[in-house]
Write a protein that holds these residues in place. Structure first.
Motif, mmCIF file in Angstrom:
data_model
loop_
_atom_site.group_PDB
_atom_site.id
_atom_site.type_symbol
_atom_site.label_atom_id
_atom_site.label_comp_id
_atom_site.label_asym_id
_atom_site.label_seq_id
_atom_site.Cartn_x
_atom_site.Cartn_y
_atom_site.Cartn_z
ATOM 1 N N ARG A 1 20.168 -23.218 12.840
ATOM 2 C CA ARG A 1 19.245 -23.136 11.705
ATOM 3 C C ARG A 1 17.808 -22.869 12.116
ATOM 4 N NH1 ARG A 1 16.906 -21.930 7.711
ATOM 5 N NH2 ARG A 1 16.392 -23.295 5.984
ATOM 6 N N TRP A 2 17.329 -23.528 13.183
ATOM 7 C CA TRP A 2 15.902 -23.501 13.472
ATOM 8 C C TRP A 2 15.491 -22.766 14.745
ATOM 9 C CZ3 TRP A 2 16.854 -28.860 11.575
ATOM 10 C CH2 TRP A 2 16.551 -28.958 10.216
ATOM 11 N N VAL A 3 16.410 -22.170 15.438
ATOM 12 C CA VAL A 3 16.057 -21.368 16.617
ATOM 13 C C VAL A 3 16.382 -19.916 16.291
ATOM 14 C CG1 VAL A 3 16.454 -21.006 19.066
ATOM 15 C CG2 VAL A 3 16.540 -23.317 18.145
ATOM 16 N N ASP B 1 19.951 -14.180 16.787
ATOM 17 C CA ASP B 1 19.994 -12.748 17.097
ATOM 18 C C ASP B 1 20.977 -12.409 18.212
ATOM 19 O OD1 ASP B 1 18.068 -12.355 15.174
ATOM 20 O OD2 ASP B 1 16.405 -12.441 16.605
ATOM 21 N N TRP B 2 21.421 -13.392 18.970
ATOM 22 C CA TRP B 2 22.336 -13.131 20.088
ATOM 23 C C TRP B 2 23.700 -12.703 19.576
ATOM 24 C CZ3 TRP B 2 21.575 -18.066 23.514
ATOM 25 C CH2 TRP B 2 20.315 -18.026 24.095
ATOM 26 N N ARG B 3 24.326 -11.808 20.330
ATOM 27 C CA ARG B 3 25.706 -11.399 20.035
ATOM 28 C C ARG B 3 26.486 -11.460 21.338
ATOM 29 N NH1 ARG B 3 27.177 -9.407 15.323
ATOM 30 N NH2 ARG B 3 25.571 -8.955 13.814
ATOM 31 N N ILE B 4 27.674 -12.021 21.268
ATOM 32 C CA ILE B 4 28.556 -12.114 22.436
ATOM 33 C C ILE B 4 29.826 -11.356 22.077
ATOM 34 C CG2 ILE B 4 29.816 -13.668 23.955
ATOM 35 C CD1 ILE B 4 27.667 -15.798 23.224
ATOM 36 N N GLY C 1 30.006 -8.702 20.486
ATOM 37 C CA GLY C 1 29.880 -8.225 19.118
ATOM 38 C C GLY C 1 29.937 -9.305 18.058
ATOM 39 N N VAL C 2 30.174 -10.534 18.453
ATOM 40 C CA VAL C 2 30.274 -11.647 17.499
ATOM 41 C C VAL C 2 28.957 -12.429 17.553
ATOM 42 C CG1 VAL C 2 31.535 -13.743 16.893
ATOM 43 C CG2 VAL C 2 32.749 -11.799 17.890
ATOM 44 N N PRO C 3 28.363 -12.719 16.406
ATOM 45 C CA PRO C 3 27.114 -13.495 16.405
ATOM 46 C C PRO C 3 27.301 -14.854 17.093
ATOM 47 C CG PRO C 3 27.542 -12.596 14.228
ATOM 48 C CD PRO C 3 28.771 -12.336 15.060
ATOM 49 N N ALA C 4 26.345 -15.219 17.927
ATOM 50 C CA ALA C 4 26.422 -16.476 18.677
ATOM 51 C C ALA C 4 26.548 -17.707 17.779
ATOM 52 C CB ALA C 4 25.223 -16.603 19.611
ATOM 53 N N PRO C 5 25.868 -17.769 16.634
ATOM 54 C CA PRO C 5 26.052 -18.953 15.775
ATOM 55 C C PRO C 5 27.499 -19.134 15.308
ATOM 56 C CG PRO C 5 24.068 -17.796 15.128
ATOM 57 C CD PRO C 5 24.756 -16.940 16.144
ATOM 58 N N TRP C 6 28.183 -18.036 15.044
ATOM 59 C CA TRP C 6 29.588 -18.138 14.635
ATOM 60 C C TRP C 6 30.417 -18.735 15.762
ATOM 61 C CZ3 TRP C 6 31.588 -13.313 11.607
ATOM 62 C CH2 TRP C 6 30.809 -13.125 10.463
ATOM 63 N N LEU C 7 30.162 -18.266 16.971
ATOM 64 C CA LEU C 7 30.914 -18.793 18.110
ATOM 65 C C LEU C 7 30.601 -20.262 18.344
ATOM 66 C CD1 LEU C 7 30.695 -15.841 20.638
ATOM 67 C CD2 LEU C 7 32.693 -16.604 19.359
ATOM 68 N N LEU C 8 29.325 -20.620 18.241
ATOM 69 C CA LEU C 8 28.950 -22.014 18.474
ATOM 70 C C LEU C 8 29.592 -22.940 17.451
ATOM 71 C CD1 LEU C 8 27.221 -24.105 19.991
ATOM 72 C CD2 LEU C 8 25.456 -23.680 18.291
ATOM 73 N N LEU C 9 29.493 -22.583 16.182
ATOM 74 C CA LEU C 9 30.020 -23.462 15.142
ATOM 75 C C LEU C 9 31.532 -23.351 14.980
ATOM 76 C CD1 LEU C 9 27.225 -23.007 12.475
ATOM 77 C CD2 LEU C 9 27.548 -24.924 14.033
#
Length: 85
Positions: free
Chosen positions: A32-34, A39-42, A44-52
């Motif tokens: 949410r706050w960083v 903006d990171w993609r791993i 092709g998948v957004p990093a927030p999706w992977l993290l959560l």
């Protein structure tokens, strides 16, 4: 003595649950706050999706392992107290 075991197991469950929720809250706060992280993609998948989506499973596994280990310790201590009498 049984009431003591029940209270200690309940306390352990609440502590593990609070720790798990706090770790998920940290993951959410990172997303949410960083803004740089969003903006990171791993691959092709957004990093927030992977993290959560994927990152929560190791946290679940670690919390479960810690809970089982501590619960076994509580039960062993209870068993030692019962066998002494």
């Amino acid at each position: 003595m049984v009431q003591s075991l029940i209270r200690s197991q309940l306390r352990l469950g609440l502590v593990v649950t609070a720790g798990f929720m706090a770790s998920l809250l940290v993951c959410w706060a990172l997303v949410r706050w960083v803004p740089l992280f969003t903006d990171w993609r791993i691959l092709g998948v957004p990093a927030p999706w992977l993290l959560l989506g994927v990152g929560a499973y190791p946290i679940i596994g670690i919390c479960a392992w810690l809970y089982v280990r501590a619960a076994t310790k509580n039960e062993d201590q209870y068993r030692d107290l019962v066998e002494e009498k």
